[in-house]
Motif scaffolding. Structure first.
Motif, short mmCIF file in Angstrom:
data_model
loop_
_atom_site.label_atom_id
_atom_site.label_comp_id
_atom_site.label_asym_id
_atom_site.label_seq_id
_atom_site.Cartn_x
_atom_site.Cartn_y
_atom_site.Cartn_z
N MET A 1 0.84 -1.19 0.00
CA MET A 1 0.00 0.00 0.00
C MET A 1 0.88 1.25 0.00
O MET A 1 1.82 1.37 0.77
CB MET A 1 -0.88 -0.03 1.25
N LYS A 2 0.59 2.19 -0.88
CA LYS A 2 1.36 3.42 -1.03
C LYS A 2 0.93 4.45 -0.01
O LYS A 2 -0.24 4.60 0.29
CB LYS A 2 1.16 4.00 -2.43
N LYS A 3 1.93 5.19 0.46
CA LYS A 3 1.66 6.29 1.37
C LYS A 3 1.41 7.56 0.55
O LYS A 3 2.13 7.85 -0.38
CB LYS A 3 2.89 6.47 2.26
N LYS A 4 0.36 8.30 0.87
CA LYS A 4 0.05 9.51 0.12
C LYS A 4 0.92 10.66 0.59
O LYS A 4 1.09 10.89 1.78
CB LYS A 4 -1.43 9.88 0.30
N THR A 5 1.49 11.36 -0.37
CA THR A 5 2.31 12.53 -0.05
C THR A 5 1.47 13.79 -0.21
O THR A 5 0.35 13.74 -0.72
CB THR A 5 3.54 12.61 -0.98
N ALA A 6 2.05 14.90 0.20
CA ALA A 6 1.34 16.18 0.11
C ALA A 6 1.02 16.53 -1.33
O ALA A 6 0.01 17.16 -1.61
CB ALA A 6 2.16 17.28 0.76
N LYS A 7 1.86 16.09 -2.26
CA LYS A 7 1.63 16.42 -3.66
C LYS A 7 0.47 15.61 -4.24
O LYS A 7 -0.18 16.04 -5.17
CB LYS A 7 2.90 16.18 -4.47
N GLU A 8 0.24 14.45 -3.67
CA GLU A 8 -0.84 13.62 -4.18
C GLU A 8 -2.18 13.99 -3.59
O GLU A 8 -3.21 13.73 -4.16
CB GLU A 8 -0.53 12.13 -3.89
N ASN A 9 -2.20 14.65 -2.43
CA ASN A 9 -3.43 15.01 -1.76
C ASN A 9 -3.67 16.51 -1.94
O ASN A 9 -2.99 17.33 -1.33
CB ASN A 9 -3.32 14.64 -0.28
N SER A 11 -5.89 18.61 -0.88
CA SER A 11 -6.26 19.41 0.29
C SER A 11 -5.02 19.78 1.11
O SER A 11 -4.94 20.87 1.66
CB SER A 11 -7.28 18.68 1.15
N GLU A 12 -4.04 18.88 1.18
CA GLU A 12 -2.81 19.18 1.90
C GLU A 12 -1.99 20.23 1.14
O GLU A 12 -1.36 21.08 1.75
CB GLU A 12 -1.99 17.90 2.11
N VAL A 13 -1.99 20.14 -0.17
CA VAL A 13 -1.28 21.12 -0.98
C VAL A 13 -1.91 22.50 -0.79
O VAL A 13 -1.20 23.49 -0.61
CB VAL A 13 -1.29 20.72 -2.48
N ASP A 14 -3.22 22.58 -0.81
CA ASP A 14 -3.90 23.85 -0.59
C ASP A 14 -3.61 24.41 0.79
O ASP A 14 -3.41 25.61 0.96
CB ASP A 14 -5.42 23.68 -0.76
N LYS A 19 -0.90 28.34 4.14
CA LYS A 19 0.02 28.59 5.26
C LYS A 19 1.15 29.53 4.82
O LYS A 19 1.50 30.49 5.51
CB LYS A 19 0.57 27.26 5.75
N LYS A 20 1.71 29.26 3.65
CA LYS A 20 2.79 30.09 3.12
C LYS A 20 2.29 31.49 2.78
O LYS A 20 2.95 32.49 3.06
CB LYS A 20 3.43 29.43 1.89
N ASN A 21 1.11 31.56 2.17
CA ASN A 21 0.54 32.87 1.83
C ASN A 21 0.27 33.70 3.08
O ASN A 21 0.48 34.91 3.09
CB ASN A 21 -0.74 32.70 1.02
N LYS A 22 -0.22 33.05 4.15
CA LYS A 22 -0.48 33.75 5.40
C LYS A 22 0.81 34.29 5.98
O LYS A 22 0.86 35.43 6.47
CB LYS A 22 -1.17 32.80 6.38
#
Length: 110
Positions: A1-9, A11-14, A19-22
């Motif tokens: 089973m693959k682990k999801k990264t921030a790039k694949e999800n 909502s995490e990317v958003d 966070k960076k924009n704030k």
């Protein structure tokens, strides 16, 4: 089973972008300034003294010609005098060049 990264999800990317924009917005709002450096009453002065090291091993015919082209006649003469000592087999050639430079120097001073 693959682990999801921030790039694949998405909502995490958003969330990361928000966070960076704030953080950027907060930085812009606070408008931080770098304070100027206070000048002391005593200025710092650096004195460079000419080196007395023997750099004659750096002397070449090309450098002597460059001095001549720049009309730095004394330096050109010194260069050829060093070359006479460095290459005694060519001393007559260098001596002729020194005489030519001295003649050129006299003609320019008149």
């Amino acid at each position: 089973m693959k682990k999801k990264t921030a790039k694949e999800n998405p909502s995490e990317v958003d969330f990361e972008k928000q966070k960076k924009n704030k953080l950027i917005d907060t930085f812009i709002k606070t408008n931080p300034k770098i304070p100027p450096i206070k000048q002391d009453a005593t200025p710092i002065s650096i004195v460079l003294e000419p080196s007395n090291a023997d750099n004659s091993y750096l002397m070449t015919e090309t450098l002597a010609r460059v001095y001549l082209e720049q009309k730095k006649y004394q330096k050109a003469i010194q260069a050829y005098e060093i070359l006479i000592l460095k290459y005694p087999e060519k001393s007559s050639f260098f001596a002729d060049r020194i005489l030519d430079i001295k003649n050129l120097q006299q003609n320019n001073n008149q």
